[in-house]
Design an enzyme around this catalytic site. Structure first.
Site, PDB file in Angstrom:
ATOM      1  N   TRP A 266     -10.412   2.971  -5.851  1.00 17.90           N
ATOM      2  CA  TRP A 266     -10.000   3.435  -4.645  1.00 17.90           C
ATOM      3  C   TRP A 266      -8.492   3.593  -4.385  1.00 17.90           C
ATOM      4  O   TRP A 266      -8.241   4.393  -3.477  1.00 17.90           O
ATOM      5  CB  TRP A 266     -10.472   2.411  -3.545  1.00 17.90           C
ATOM      6  CG  TRP A 266     -10.618   1.220  -3.483  1.00 17.90           C
ATOM      7  CD1 TRP A 266      -9.369   0.229  -3.224  1.00 17.90           C
ATOM      8  CD2 TRP A 266     -11.358  -0.055  -4.220  1.00 17.90           C
ATOM      9  NE1 TRP A 266      -9.389  -1.044  -3.623  1.00 17.90           N
ATOM     10  CE2 TRP A 266     -10.681  -1.325  -4.115  1.00 17.90           C
ATOM     11  CE3 TRP A 266     -12.468   0.372  -4.708  1.00 17.90           C
ATOM     12  CZ2 TRP A 266     -11.420  -2.088  -4.568  1.00 17.90           C
ATOM     13  CZ3 TRP A 266     -13.173  -0.863  -5.545  1.00 17.90           C
ATOM     14  CH2 TRP A 266     -12.479  -2.204  -5.391  1.00 17.90           C
TER      15      TRP A 266
ATOM     16  N   TYR B 126     -14.306  -9.551  -0.682  1.00 21.43           N
ATOM     17  CA  TYR B 126     -14.851  -9.711   0.744  1.00 21.43           C
ATOM     18  C   TYR B 126     -16.366  -9.949   0.759  1.00 21.43           C
ATOM     19  O   TYR B 126     -16.923  -9.671  -0.122  1.00 21.43           O
ATOM     20  CB  TYR B 126     -14.531  -8.371   1.263  1.00 21.43           C
ATOM     21  CG  TYR B 126     -12.860  -8.398   1.561  1.00 21.43           C
ATOM     22  CD1 TYR B 126     -12.528  -8.486   2.810  1.00 21.43           C
ATOM     23  CD2 TYR B 126     -12.225  -7.785   0.670  1.00 21.43           C
ATOM     24  CE1 TYR B 126     -10.966  -8.577   3.202  1.00 21.43           C
ATOM     25  CE2 TYR B 126     -10.773  -7.857   0.997  1.00 21.43           C
ATOM     26  CZ  TYR B 126     -10.425  -8.028   2.237  1.00 21.43           C
ATOM     27  OH  TYR B 126      -8.965  -8.069   2.802  1.00 21.43           O
TER      28      TYR B 126
ATOM     29  N   GLU C 242      -7.180 -12.377  -1.169  1.00 25.75           N
ATOM     30  CA  GLU C 242      -7.629 -11.538   0.264  1.00 25.75           C
ATOM     31  C   GLU C 242      -8.850 -11.946   0.179  1.00 25.75           C
ATOM     32  O   GLU C 242      -9.956 -11.711  -0.882  1.00 25.75           O
ATOM     33  CB  GLU C 242      -7.623 -10.069  -0.104  1.00 25.75           C
ATOM     34  CG  GLU C 242      -6.295  -9.527   0.301  1.00 25.75           C
ATOM     35  CD  GLU C 242      -6.383  -7.953   0.166  1.00 25.75           C
ATOM     36  OE1 GLU C 242      -7.341  -7.274   0.608  1.00 25.75           O
ATOM     37  OE2 GLU C 242      -5.513  -7.338  -0.289  1.00 25.75           O
TER      38      GLU C 242
ATOM     39  N   HIS D 223       0.939  -1.342   0.098  1.00 24.12           N
ATOM     40  CA  HIS D 223       0.053  -0.040  -0.026  1.00 24.12           C
ATOM     41  C   HIS D 223       0.891   1.300   0.026  1.00 24.12           C
ATOM     42  O   HIS D 223       1.116   1.788   1.319  1.00 24.12           O
ATOM     43  CB  HIS D 223      -0.932   0.050   1.187  1.00 24.12           C
ATOM     44  CG  HIS D 223      -2.153  -0.938   1.039  1.00 24.12           C
ATOM     45  ND1 HIS D 223      -1.964  -2.301   1.455  1.00 24.12           N
ATOM     46  CD2 HIS D 223      -3.447  -0.740   0.654  1.00 24.12           C
ATOM     47  CE1 HIS D 223      -3.051  -2.863   1.269  1.00 24.12           C
ATOM     48  NE2 HIS D 223      -3.884  -2.034   0.921  1.00 24.12           N
TER      49      HIS D 223
ATOM     50  N   GLU E 160      -6.106  -5.141  -6.688  1.00 23.84           N
ATOM     51  CA  GLU E 160      -7.486  -4.325  -6.874  1.00 23.84           C
ATOM     52  C   GLU E 160      -7.469  -3.076  -7.907  1.00 23.84           C
ATOM     53  O   GLU E 160      -8.299  -2.149  -7.596  1.00 23.84           O
ATOM     54  CB  GLU E 160      -7.951  -4.069  -5.569  1.00 23.84           C
ATOM     55  CG  GLU E 160      -7.905  -5.425  -4.557  1.00 23.84           C
ATOM     56  CD  GLU E 160      -8.309  -4.841  -2.993  1.00 23.84           C
ATOM     57  OE1 GLU E 160      -8.702  -3.672  -3.000  1.00 23.84           O
ATOM     58  OE2 GLU E 160      -8.294  -5.993  -2.296  1.00 23.84           O
TER      59      GLU E 160
END
Ligand code: BMA
Length: 334
Positions: A160, A226, A260, A95, A155
């Site tokens: 985002w 998720y 994830e 990140h 992702e």
């Protein structure tokens, strides 16, 4: 490592967690012992460690001493080596900050076109990759860098992160990925890394390979999904997306993983055994990574006395779930 992951996938899947030994609910590694037995919420519940250990190197690009979640890089190194020397494996996400604005990963100021070759921030980015390279090469056991399963720029089909869909164009994304691999491998001599491509849950119009950098730049395919308190939707995505990843992996001759997942706060009864297991048991994934146990408002694995404690124990006893002791038995024949 690739061979070991392949053998794992033939027996089941490796249950893994982000920051499993770095911290958990009410404790952090920095206050604990320095070698095995290490503390881990998963261990406290099932009497075994996860097989895979996830880490995040966000912050390394700025030469920070701690990552974005407060884990010291010196501790991270120790924990990575402990994981590996005990027969586990290490996955790494990044990140990283926004090189243009100086903000974090979630600062969506466009930046990708500025850091690839020809961009105003290319030299800055090269320095960042050099710092990653130095770190990866420094994680050694018996004088050799340990294998690192690296999952950068994840992702990317969501918007985002600054490297995500609406914040950069696909061609630049692919350039960034390839340049990153070329820098690590050819310029900075990093040879202990497997690269994982992992989009987020596919929406109806998403094409899994839209941002794919090409077979030569990717070792393993992945997907992040998720459960946002919608069991039905989650199961549908897991079945649908893992099937696409599996078929794609077969065509491209790659391994694949559930990179994830999780249900924050674990408040759905029998989530592991009922919502998850039936839909992944025959999926062919080599590992599944549950996200981190940060606080009682942000955690993805049961800890002692948490409501799903027994469900995780049951899950761990199912035939396909492999924890550390299970994968220790898988030996590669030379
Ligand atoms: C996110 C959250 C954040 C964290 C980041 C990197 O999913 O858990 O709190 O900083 O991952 O670990």
């Amino acid at each position: 490592m690739h061979k070991k992951l392949f053998l794992i996938s033939k027996e089941g899947f490796a249950v893994s967690q982000q920051d499993a030994t770095s911290y958990g609910i009410g404790w952090k590694y920095a206050d604990q012992q320095t070698a095995m037995p290490l503390k881990s919420d998963v261990y406290d519940v099932v009497n075994d460690y996860p097989a895979g250990f996830g880490f995040d190197i966000g912050g390394i690009e700025y030469a920070h001493t701690h990552n974005l979640d407060g884990v010291a890089f010196t501790d991270m190194k120790t924990l990575m080596v402990e994981a590996y020397k005990n027969g586990g494996f290490v996955t790494v996400s990044w990140h990283l900050g926004n090189p243009v604005s100086g903000g974090n990963s979630w600062d969506t100021t466009p930046a990708v076109s500025d850091i690839i070759e020809g961009g105003a921030y290319h030299e800055t980015y090269k320095l960042w990759v050099k710092r990653v390279a130095d770190f990866f090469k420094s994680v050694t056991y018996k004088n050799k860098p340990i294998p690192i399963i690296f999952r950068p720029f994840h992702e990317m089909n969501g918007s985002w992160f600054w490297w995500g869909d609406k914040n950069c164009n696909t061609i630049d994304y692919i350039k960034l990925w390839r340049e990153t691999v070329n820098l690590l491998r050819d310029e900075y001599n990093v040879h202990n890394v497997l690269y994982v491509y992992s989009p987020n849950k596919l929406n109806a119009t998403d094409e899994y390979l839209k941002y794919y950098p090409a077979d030569a730049y990717v070792d393993i395919l992945g997907i992040d999904i998720y459960d946002f308190y919608n069991t039905e939707d989650f199961i549908k995505s897991v079945q649908h997306d893992l099937n696409i990843v599996k078929n794609t992996a077969e065509t491209h001759n790659k391994l694949f993983a559930f990179t994830e997942t999780g249900l924050e706060k674990l408040n759905t009864a029998a989530w592991f055994t009922n919502t998850l297991y039936p839909y992944i048991k025959d999926s062919g994934i080599c590992w599944i990574l549950f996200w981190r146990n940060h606080t009682t408002n942000h955690f993805y694995m049961p800890y002692k006395k948490q409501a799903l404690e027994n469900d995780l124990i049951e899950f761990s006893e199912l035939p396909k779930t492999l924890f550390l002791k299970d994968i220790q038995k898988i030996k590669i024949k030379k």
